[in-house]
Design a protein around this motif. Structure first.
Motif, mmCIF file in Angstrom:
data_model
loop_
_atom_site.group_PDB
_atom_site.id
_atom_site.type_symbol
_atom_site.label_atom_id
_atom_site.label_comp_id
_atom_site.label_asym_id
_atom_site.label_seq_id
_atom_site.Cartn_x
_atom_site.Cartn_y
_atom_site.Cartn_z
ATOM 1 N N CYS C 42 2.419 -12.997 -1.947
ATOM 2 C CA CYS C 42 2.122 -11.733 -1.303
ATOM 3 C C CYS C 42 2.603 -10.715 -2.696
ATOM 4 O O CYS C 42 3.477 -10.971 -3.308
ATOM 5 C CB CYS C 42 2.948 -11.495 -0.274
ATOM 6 N N THR C 44 4.398 -8.131 -2.651
ATOM 7 C CA THR C 44 5.666 -7.997 -2.309
ATOM 8 C C THR C 44 6.504 -8.671 -3.125
ATOM 9 O O THR C 44 7.453 -8.062 -3.654
ATOM 10 C CB THR C 44 6.211 -7.901 -0.734
ATOM 11 N N HIS C 73 -1.058 -10.235 5.190
ATOM 12 C CA HIS C 73 -1.028 -11.274 5.719
ATOM 13 C C HIS C 73 0.460 -11.612 6.386
ATOM 14 O O HIS C 73 0.678 -12.249 7.357
ATOM 15 C CB HIS C 73 -1.239 -12.490 4.846
ATOM 16 N N TYR C 74 1.313 -11.138 5.678
ATOM 17 C CA TYR C 74 2.784 -11.032 6.152
ATOM 18 C C TYR C 74 3.150 -9.829 6.673
ATOM 19 O O TYR C 74 4.421 -9.506 6.587
ATOM 20 C CB TYR C 74 3.629 -11.322 4.828
ATOM 21 N N ILE C 75 2.307 -9.005 7.344
ATOM 22 C CA ILE C 75 2.427 -7.969 8.157
ATOM 23 C C ILE C 75 3.010 -6.765 7.451
ATOM 24 O O ILE C 75 2.428 -5.405 7.263
ATOM 25 C CB ILE C 75 3.733 -8.206 9.329
ATOM 26 N N ASN C 76 4.159 -6.697 6.802
ATOM 27 C CA ASN C 76 4.829 -5.277 6.074
ATOM 28 C C ASN C 76 4.994 -5.701 4.615
ATOM 29 O O ASN C 76 5.326 -4.665 4.072
ATOM 30 C CB ASN C 76 6.037 -5.104 6.838
ATOM 31 N N GLY C 77 4.438 -6.617 4.065
ATOM 32 C CA GLY C 77 4.685 -6.886 2.585
ATOM 33 C C GLY C 77 4.287 -5.776 1.698
ATOM 34 O O GLY C 77 5.063 -5.042 0.964
ATOM 35 N N TYR C 80 6.050 -2.466 1.229
ATOM 36 C CA TYR C 80 7.137 -2.509 0.543
ATOM 37 C C TYR C 80 6.858 -2.563 -0.904
ATOM 38 O O TYR C 80 7.436 -2.020 -1.853
ATOM 39 C CB TYR C 80 8.123 -3.825 0.783
#
Lengths: 153, 1002, 257, 613
Positions: C42, C44, C73-77, C80
């Motif tokens: 990701c 992030t 894919h990891y929602i809030n990556g 950040y």
């Protein structure tokens, strides 16, 4: 940089265990012991090879204590007291000054390097001075080398 | 009348509040000490050194702060403000608003992990904004109580500190609290505010980087300040060569509304100049005074040493018009004028000696609590009752009443206690708690069974030292039967655990390896005493402040050092013996020597609290010097006030007056004095010396040979009797003061001279009045007199320090010539009346009385108090106190305040049934002592006397007076035959520690 | 000598931009060969210290790509990632190296053409800027080293990690903090920590005076004093000696002796 | 780097896709020169069987402990090559894939030389990364084969029944004293015009005596700790706390009716009631005798108070309007009580084309049923009006009902939020004052009763469940599913699922469908019996971590918690390996397995070294 992270970099000790001097430090309860505490509160780092012995006043440090420490193999003795006129017991530190001066003359006559005995004034707010005194005395004793008494046994 | 409440509320915990709280608590009253900030200490805690002794301010104040923080009769309420006081004197209901610290005070151990992790910073008020602090902070490392608090404006609420806090003490949603407290009296000591230097635009503070205020300079000098004690220029960090101090910034200045003099700035400027010189040799300080106002005890020779020894350059009678900055070098050029001659001089650094403004919430308090302020915004007091506010039952002390220095503040703080205690004396000891202990187990003769408790202190120790391996090592030491570890040894639940272990393993010695004994030894001693063990069977090993914190990067060596420190503590613990604190009875009565203003005030204060007093007066009448004073103070004559006092003394059933009688001999010690007087022997628990002083009888200037030459007191008499006819009056200041023979300044002559000059001008405006002076020292609110005299046409002429004016009688006409430092030429005046401002000289009898009381005299032959700053009314010898002119010349209101202070200090002794002696004191081994007497002169407290050995008369031996011995051990080290032992630090015990230190641990 | 060819490191997030790059391939979109891609799970994952380290090591340009906000894919990556690259850009500006050498772009799995375009555009821009001068400019090298140290600093990482929740969810008091005030704190903290790291860098071998440091930091001496005071109180800098009237400071090499 | 790396490089021609542009042999030669590379070769099609066998054999022959394949995209072929490595006894994580097709040959067709150089460098980067890789074990975590369903409404019951039918023990926890949830309020449900209670009772019966469901009525789940497959829950059944262990959790807590305080005279006049109150009256046959009635739609929704459209109110209104028009089962109180009028014949035929249009739309309905319906319709003696902004009769049946109601002379009066109808009363008659758009004038209507169509709103205590399970709340307090389109009944946190009106308004069929969907999603881990997370997870160095809690807040999967010593600890099963915590950790204490800083930097730096030799 976190302390332990840094520590990891130089974790392995110096190649062969380099000789570390053994130093006894007499601190008076009201000023120099408080100065040592302040050095702790302010996290002032210093070498570990000194051991603090607390007395109520620097005037309680009997010359005999100093001699016994040297006899037991101490490489250096530090006596710390309040600045003149700061003494909690009014005039104790004047006596200490005279006793230590006399003791150094005595040591010299016996061929024992008087610089191994040092008197210093450290007040309760002089954490940095406590650190400086310990570091400098440690360097001095390193130069003077081990206490000759050790190699006689 | 409703019965009185035996408790007092002290508002403001600076040095004044702390002293008041300690004296009240020691006199048997419950104290609620209310402080606006999160920790106590006030402005003094910010100072590096204090004048005139150059003591380190924190060194002498910290013991008092710790004592008040732990006193069982004092309840500390920090972060709180008084909202309302209802009820009658003796039974007030006070409503307080305690602002939330957002940290639970009980749980916070002050370890500081939260501050290390906090990501947001703001300016640190304690360091006057010259350093940054975090949103969660404590004012300074030695703060009492050592509790962190969150400053909501700066905090962004990121939640890190709560996560990092091992003690789970952070509570963001912790609410403000409203508290209601029942007290008998209230003492206000909210201190002062520093004048905002920005208001003096011409000096460029806030604009020029190198212009700083005196309190900022104080932080620069302090070892805990932003520059670790090195004086640096804020612009480029260089060490300044030339430093200028500008005096009277926001004082003696009508434009900014502060016409009064702030009394302390001259002295602290001189001190800062001296200390700066010590910190950076080669630094040349210059001070621009209008007048050098060094009027207090030892102040004048402190000023002289500064000028001569430390090379502080003093510009007298100077006015600094403006400060300009050189944009390149950032140096500052001062344009100043002396008389009408002006020039400029360049400096690297300029310090503005800012004056004192009334306390910031003085306005709010006066409205809410209903007492009057004076025209300058300070608390209004009356000359004859300087400690009372306009509302009965509410008293005041310290700089909230008027600008004053620390010695006067501390004396007044004790004085205010006397006033409050008099109001509620019948309720003494009703609200105080006396601790009940379980009977002590006798351990004499038992094999040592030592318990070792090693502390993690969260991660402060555990983070560096391998605590479990130290515990294992402790188990291997001879005599150790139990060893264990705790997360926080000082927490209340661990205290219970220690008690259980003592019972479970029937321990008779306890060693705790954690932080510094200075703050935590009494806590653990108290805990083992509650488990039945003598408190002195306890030893600490400091493995935090003096090991884990200073060896953070060498955990193996720190762990090994901790093992050594534990081994040393155990070695001493094996040899510890139970020590008894012996009890000495106390006589509930007092003796006051001297029946002047000070003596009578002290006697009345003690009597009002129900204790018998013997007032011994040498003359045949009471009143002392008051009789000679004719002018008015406010609207009352001192004489009328004196008669009123004498009346009260006569009527008081508790005071026995001994006129025409002198003290012949004084025996005994604190609590049990024997005072021999012509009318027989008086037993008393405490003695107050109030023998006053005399007016200097001049021999110079033809005094005594020409009736046209009089002293100020004689002039006052003429003014009173309206017999003054002179047309041309000349006054000469510092007659018999500030010269080689009597180097000190007598403090009150300037103000008296100016007052008399005003009276002359008012009586006959056409009379010419000239005052020839060195410095005019009309300090405090008396500065108004100096201005009023100037307005009325009195002319002032400054003559140089070294050369006094001369007088000649030319054919009957007196001619006075003096060198005018302004015109820089001699000026000759022909007065038909010459008034000499004669100083004050100590009583001849002081020498003799001092010997009797075994108390020292200062080099100017006044009595020398225990500590000029923090014990101004005590003698070093316990139980004997000092007040009035015998201590140092002073004004009427200062005398009254100090006399009440001495009374309070005496009552802290005589209100007790018994006094406990120190546990750690010297003890003579009679078999070995041959009475050689080496130890006797060594003892500063005169606690040792050489006496005949009762068992065989021809042999001498030393005897220790347990009441006086302070336990310093000087005599023990001096004793050639090791006969003298110090309990708790015996030679054998010291040898054990030394050997253990140097023995190679496993 | 052939015309300057910039060397670019591109971080591709496994779920969106890597797929986008593949799609560019499948659709045969042509773009210059300067890109060297590194796949991460990701965007992030790519912390500021990684991108700054690479610029210090001589990369002419670094690009971080990820899914469009909301698609992660990891929602809030990627939210950040955005904050992290803001911090990286702030530090980069302070070093003096052109901040355009670091780019953040969102490339979804279906944007093959956009990926090719973005790479082409970045190469063109870097050709304009010329090669990364770090190997020839020792001062810039120490400033970049200071930026790398500052990016690992506790304070900066806390602030940049907590910024989103403080603004969207609210803080420990239940209040939502407005963007500007957090931004202001971040701005100030970043500058302070960068200058602190640079001072430690410069005083590591030779002790320096405040004036010398101020020249290096390019700021008035009284601002430099504030950094020196803060470093001394954090026990990272010590007064070495006083040379005439000028105190000289040296970094404390952490270690007990 | 445990033992010394022995790397094998396999470069693929991929027919001409790569070979046609990149000079593969030169690349293979170059690969051989790289440090630690002990074997390098090329294949025409590495993904073909001979390619795979060449990898297997060369691993054995040269006892390779690292493999780099330079070919197409890992997204499609990495698993294939990794399993090949595994077959040759090599841990599948000691493998790196270099994309020299989609991201090299295909996009640099005209620059063959620099494409070849790029391929070389990409392989150099791949080798630099593979050297630092460590073997990873994928740990299998056992799943407790049981589930808990919170909420006994239609959605919850559907989920419970469907899971129980698949043989998994289910705990169904319902707060009220009986099952049914919101549907218990309803009178007739639409389709088969059956009574709601009837439809419900069959479902409730199946739940009550299903051997795999133990039912907890008047109970609540008060605590739930753990991760997918291992949840420890505490069920509070009327005061007694019961501990239990389940593998998955299904949230079906339903929704409440919105109370329209102060809107249209509600509570001011007693004949102004909400749609649900109307349903209850209808169900208990307590509807008074009415001559005229008005429905007002979108009361409190679409911006008046709540922002959303509640989806089902229009269709409930249409159903009731139709039933009223037909006086279905004389739901209106008749004067002569007890006379049941089944149905009243139609006075006149319906115009052909309307019937045709209606029959056509009947969809799968057979023709006769279509005619039969018409017959039952009774003449409208009741004057019904529906004040609305839009009629949301989506789908087949609802639109059909809408047309029918129009036929039954139900008047649909549109209003705009700018001037809503106002309610007042004259005598015992309620008066609605409204703006008639076509007539462009203010009109008055006298009615006996007003029914306000109010939206469904989220349960007020949804916050507790969200905090307990650490699942997010979306708009207006409804639960927020993982992805509105692709994962509608999953939460982001693995092992927790959601269905029914607790995630947004839905009618009965939709709620039941979602219940069954959640059950099938939940059944996947239960059926498999274990979860085997990829070991691309984070790892916390507990000596460095100071417990500042920053990572815990950031992790969207609630995969980090504080252990006894107060330092952060990763829940391997829940961690997805995105690396957010790793990059955010203020103490740099968190290391990402398989994507450590050193590995990433080594890979990237390999590209830079080439630049300056």
């Amino acid at each position: 940089m976190t302390s332990t992270q840094v520590h990891a970099e130089e974790a392995e000790p110096a190649a062969e265990e380099e000789w570390q001097p053994k130093i006894v430090t007499f601190c008076c309860n009201w000023c120099s012991y408080a100065g040592a505490d302040l050095a702790g509160v302010s996290r002032l780092q210093m070498p570990t090879n000194f051991r603090v012995i607390r007395t109520m006043c620097s005037a309680r440090v009997d010359p005999e204590f100093v001699l016994r420490a040297f006899a037991n193999g101490a490489d250096g003795v530090l006596v710390l007291g309040c600045h003149p006129a700061d003494c909690h017991y009014i005039g104790g530190n004047y006596r200490t000054r005279r006793r230590i001066a006399l003791l150094r003359v005595l040591l010299e006559q016996y061929g024992f390097n008087p610089d191994r005995l040092k008197l210093e004034w450290v007040s309760a707010s002089e954490g940095a001075k406590f650190q400086k005194t310990i570091k400098e005395f440690n360097e001095l004793i390193k130069e003077l080398g081990p206490n000759p008494i050790n190699d006689e046994e | 009348m409703a019965d009185k409440v035996g408790a007092v509320m002290v508002v403001g915990a600076g040095i004044s509040g702390v002293q008041t709280a300690l004296d009240l608590a020691d006199s048997g009253f419950k104290v609620y000490l209310v402080e606006k900030k999160a920790s106590i200490g006030g402005t003094m805690a910010q100072l590096d050194k204090t004048f005139p002794t150059n003591d380190c301010s924190m060194c002498i104040m910290a013991p008092k702060l710790v004592a008040v923080g732990r006193h069982q009769n004092v309840e500390l309420i920090t972060g709180a403000e008084v909202e309302l006081i209802q009820g009658l004197p003796g039974d007030f209901t006070v409503t307080l608003k305690k602002n939330t610290l957002r940290v639970n005070e009980e749980k916070c151990t002050g370890c500081g992990e939260c501050a290390i992790s906090c990501p947001v910073e703001t300016l640190d008020e304690y360091n006057q904004g010259m350093k940054k602090r975090k949103a969660i902070f404590v004012a300074y490392p030695q703060a009492v109580p050592l509790v962190f608090s969150i400053d909501k404006e700066t905090c962004i609420g990121c939640g890190i500190c709560a996560q990092e806090c091992i003690a789970k003490a952070v509570e963001y949603e912790r609410k403000d609290q409203a508290l209601e407290v029942q007290v008998g009296a209230v003492i206000l000591s909210p201190g002062f505010e520093e004048f905002d230097a920005r208001l003096k635009k011409e000096y460029g503070y806030g604009e020029f980087k190198n212009v700083v205020t005196s309190i900022e300079f104080e932080r620069m000098l302090s070892a805990t300040g932003p520059f670790f004690g090195t004086v640096m220029r804020p612009s480029d960090g260089d060490i300044p060569r030339k430093v200028a101090f500008i005096q009277c910034v926001g004082s003696r200045d009508e434009k900014v509304g502060n016409p009064y003099c702030s009394s302390v700035c001259c002295m602290y400027a001189i001190k800062e100049a001296i200390i700066a010189g010590e910190h950076s040799p080669g630094l040349k300080p210059s001070i621009f005074f209008m007048d050098v106002r060094a009027f207090g005890k030892e102040f004048e020779d402190y000023r002289a040493r500064a000028e001569n020894e430390y090379g502080v350059k003093m510009y007298r009678g100077s006015r600094v018009a403006s400060v300009e900055e050189d944009p390149e070098t950032k140096n500052l050029s001062l344009r100043y004028s002396i008389g009408d001659e002006t020039n400029t001089e360049e400096f690297d650094l300029v310090v503005l000696s800012v004056g004192m403004r009334p306390a910031e919430d003085g306005e709010r308090l006066s409205k809410k609590l209903g007492f009057k302020l004076n025209k300058y915004g300070f608390c209004e007091t009356d000359v004859y009752s300087p400690l009372n506010t306009s509302r009965p039952g509410i008293f005041v002390s310290g700089s909230f009443a008027a600008p004053k220095d620390i010695p006067t503040t501390v004396a007044e703080a004790s004085g205010a206690v006397a006033k409050a205690a008099a109001l509620i004396s019948e309720a003494r000891n009703t609200q105080v708690t006396v601790k009940e202990f379980v009977p002590e187990i006798d351990v004499v003769g038992q094999e040592p069974r030592i318990g070792v408790f090693v502390c993690h202190c969260g991660i402060n120790i555990g983070g560096t030292v391998n605590v479990p391996s130290v515990v294992e090592y402790a188990k291997t030491l001879q005599g150790v039967v139990y060893a264990g570890e705790n997360i926080f040894s000082c927490s209340s639940d661990t205290q219970e655990k220690v008690k259980e272990k003592i019972k479970e393993h029937s321990l008779n010695r306890v060693v705790v390896a954690s932080c510094t004994p200075r703050t935590h030894e009494p806590l653990f001693q108290n805990t083992i005493r509650e488990a039945g063990l003598n408190p002195y069977l306890f030893e600490m090993a400091n493995i935090r402040d003096q090991c884990s914190w200073i060896h953070m990067h060498e955990p193996e060596k720190a762990t090994k050092k901790s093992k050594d420190l534990v081994r040393m503590a155990v070695a001493k613990a094996r040899l510890l013996e139970p020590l008894k604190k012996s009890k000495l009875g106390v006589l509930h009565s007092a003796v006051v020597i001297g029946g002047g203003l000070a003596g009578m005030t002290a006697a009345l204060d003690i009597a009002d609290q129900g204790y018998p007093v013997h007032l011994i007066e040498k003359e045949k009448y009471l009143g002392g010097n008051l009789i000679k004073i004719h002018h008015k103070e406010g609207d009352r004559k001192p004489k009328d006030f004196m008669n009123e006092l004498v009346g009260k003394v006569r009527d008081s059933k508790n005071i026995t007056v001994h006129l025409d009688s002198e003290v012949k001999e004084v025996g005994g010690f604190v609590g049990n004095f024997k005072v021999k007087t012509p009318d027989g022997e008086i037993d008393a628990g405490a003695i107050i010396v109030a023998t006053g002083a005399n007016e200097y009888k001049p021999s110079e200037y033809l005094y005594g040979q020409d009736k046209r030459v009089v002293t100020q007191l004689e002039l006052e008499q003429q003014l009173d009797e309206k017999t003054l006819k002179a047309k041309q009056v000349v006054m000469i200041q510092c007659v018999g003061s500030r010269n080689e023979k009597t180097p000190y300044c007598s403090r009150i002559c300037c103000s008296n001279a100016v007052k008399n000059a005003i009276d002359i001008k008012k009586a006959s405006p056409t009379t010419g009045v000239y005052i020839l002076h060195k410095d005019i020292r009309t300090y405090g609110f008396r500065e108004d007199l100096y201005r009023e005299a100037g307005d009325l046409g009195v002319s002032f002429l400054r003559f140089p320090e070294g050369t006094m004016p001369t007088i000649e009688n030319k054919a009957g006409q007196l001619e006075v010539t003096a060198f005018d430092t302004v015109l820089k030429e001699d000026v000759m005046i022909r007065p038909d009346l010459l008034v000499l401002s004669a100083g004050i000289t100590p009583n001849e009898g002081n020498e003799e009385l001092a010997k009797m009381l075994k108390v020292p005299l200062s080099k100017d032959k006044f009595f020398l108090e225990a500590h000029m700053k923090l014990r101004p009314v005590d003698f070093a010898t316990e139980g004997i106190f000092l007040a009035g002119a015998a201590h140092w010349p002073k004004f009427i209101d200062e005398t009254i305040a100090q006399a009440s202070g001495a009374a309070t200090r005496a009552i802290t002794i005589i209100c007790k049934d018994f006094l406990e002696t120190e546990g750690i004191i010297a003890a003579v081994n009679e078999m070995v002592c041959n009475g050689c007497g080496v130890c006797e002169p060594v003892c500063e407290y005169k606690a040792i006397t050489i006496v005949k050995d009762p068992s065989n008369p021809d042999k001498l031996k030393a005897m220790v007076n347990e009441g006086l011995c302070k336990g310093c051990g000087t005599c023990v080290a001096a004793c050639p035959s090791a006969a003298m032992e110090q309990k708790g630090f015996k030679d054998q015990q010291m040898y054990a520690i030394i050997d253990a230190a140097l023995q190679e641990g496993k | 000598m052939s015309e300057f060819e910039p060397k670019i490191i591109i971080f591709l997030c496994n779920w969106c931009s890597y797929a986008g790059a593949d799609l560019a391939g499948v659709s045969r979109y042509q773009y210059p060969t300067n890109a060297r891609t590194v796949r991460v799970m990701c965007s992030t994952r790519v912390s500021p210290q990684i991108v700054l380290e690479l610029l210090k090591d001589g990369a002419d340009g670094v690009m971080v790509t990820g899914c469009h906000p909301g698609d992660c894919h990891y929602i809030n990556g990627n939210y950040y990632t955005e904050r992290r690259m803001e911090m990286a850009h702030r530090l980069l500006k302070l070093t003096g190296l052109e901040s355009q050498r670091l780019r953040l772009d969102w490339v979804s799995a279906s944007e093959g053409e956009k990926y090719a375009g973005v790479v082409t555009d970045f190469v063109k821009e870097l050709k304009g800027l010329g090669p990364n001068p770090v190997h020839k400019d020792a001062k810039l090298a120490s400033r970049l080293k200071a930026a790398v140290d500052a990016s690992k600093n506790f304070r900066l990482k806390v602030l940049s990690s907590k910024e989103i929740n403080l603004i969207s969810k609210g803080n420990a008091y239940g209040e939502k903090i407005n963007q500007q005030s957090v931004e202001g704190i971040m701005e100030q903290a970043t500058e302070d920590e960068f200058k602190a790291s640079l001072i430690l860098q410069l005083t590591n071998k030779k002790s320096q005076s405040v004036k010398e440091l101020a020249k290096e930091l390019g700021e008035p001496t009284d601002r430099t004093i504030e950094h020196v005071v803060s470093l001394r109180s954090r026990n990272l800098l010590a007064l070495d000696h006083i040379d005439g009237a000028t105190p000289k400071y040296k970094a404390i090499v952490t270690g007990g002796a | 780097m445990s033992e010394d790396a022995r790397v094998g490089v396999f470069v693929c021609h991929c027919g001409t896709n790569i070979g046609g542009c990149v000079d593969v042999p030169k690349v293979v030669e170059y690969a051989k020169t790289l440090p630690h590379v002990v074997f390098a070769t090329s294949n025409l099609y590495t993904c073909a069987e001979d390619g795979l066998s060449s990898i297997r054999d060369s691993i054995k022959e040269n006892n390779l402990n690292r493999v780099v394949v330079a070919a197409c995209t890992p997204r499609t072929h990495a698993p294939l090559f990794q399993s090949t490595c595994e077959e040759a006894g090599l841990n599948k994580y000691l493998f790196t894939f270099v994309n020299i097709r989609e991201q090299c040959s295909w996009v640099h067709m005209k620059e063959k030389d620099s494409a070849t150089e790029k391929a070389k460098e990409l392989i150099k980067m791949g080798v630099a990364r593979v050297e630092l890789l460590e073997p990873q074990e994928e740990v299998q975590i056992e799943v407790i084969p049981s589930a808990v369903v919170i909420g006994g409404g239609v959605a919850g019951m559907a989920a419970a029944i469907s899971l129980a039918d698949q043989g998994f023990p289910v705990r169904l926890v319902e707060r009220e004293k009986e099952l049914g949830g919101f549907v218990r309020n309803l009178g007739y449900i639409w389709q088969e015009r059956r009574e709601a209670v009837g439809a419900l009772s069959s479902m409730i019966r199946r739940v009550k005596n299903h051997r795999n469901i133990n039912l907890y009525l008047d109970s609540e789940v008060v605590a739930a700790e753990g991760f997918i497959g291992n949840y420890e829950i505490v069920i509070d059944t009327h005061g007694e706390q019961k501990k239990d262990k389940v593998g998955v959790i299904v949230v079906a807590t339903g929704a409440l009716e919105y109370i329209p305080e102060g809107l249209y005279g509600y509570e001011q006049y007693d004949n102004v009631i909400t749609l649900t109150e109307f349903e209850i009256l209808a169900k208990n046959k307590k509807l008074p005798k009415l001559s005229s009635l008005a429905f007002i739609q979108c009361v409190g929704s679409r911006g008046q108070d709540k922002s959303y459209c509640s989806r089902i109110c229009c269709n409930v209104t249409l159903k009731n309007a139709m039933n009223l028009a037909d006086n279905w089962k004389n739901m209106l109180g008749l004067e002569e009580a007890g006379k049941v009028v089944e149905s009243i014949p139609v006075e006149k035929a319906i115009p052909a084309e309307i019937a045709e249009r209606r029959r056509g739309r009947m969809g799968r309905r057979d023709r006769e049923a279509g005619e039969k319906d018409e017959a039952e319709v009774a003449p409208t003696r009741l004057d019904i009006a529906v004040f609305n902004r839009d009629i949301m009769s989506y789908g087949i049946e609802h639109e059909l009902t809408y047309n029918k109601t129009k036929e039954k002379k139900v008047r649909f009066i549109r209003y705009t939020p700018q001037n809503r109808p106002k309610v007042s009363h004259e005598g015992d008659k309620l008066v609605i004052d409204y703006w008639h758009d076509t007539m462009q004038m203010q009109m008055k209507m006298m009615v006996d009763m007003i029914v306000l169509a109010t939206p469904l709103v989220a349960q007020p205590d949804a916050k507790e469940i969200s905090r307990m399970l650490k699942v997010p709340l979306g708009q207006e307090g409804f639960f927020l599913e993982a992805h509105v389109k692709l994962r509608p009944v999953d939460f982001a946190t693995d092992g927790i699922y959601v269905c029914g009106t607790c995630k947004g308004p839905a009618d009965i069929p939709e709620a039941v469908a979602q219940g069954m969907a959640a059950a099938s999603r939940a059944a996947i881990p239960l059926a498999r019996g274990y979860v085997q997370p990829e070991s691309l997870v984070a790892f916390v160095d507990s000596d460095v971590c100071s417990g500042c809690g920053t990572c815990i807040e950031i992790c969207p999967y609630n995969a980090i918690r504080k252990n006894a010593e107060g330092v952060a600890e990763i829940t391997v099963a829940a961690c997805k390996g995105c690396g957010n915590c790793g990059a955010s950790c203020p103490k740099n204490a968190i290391i990402m397995n398989h994507y450590t800083d050193n590995q990433i930097l080594a890979e990237a730096r390999a590209a830079l070294q080439a630049v300056n030799g």
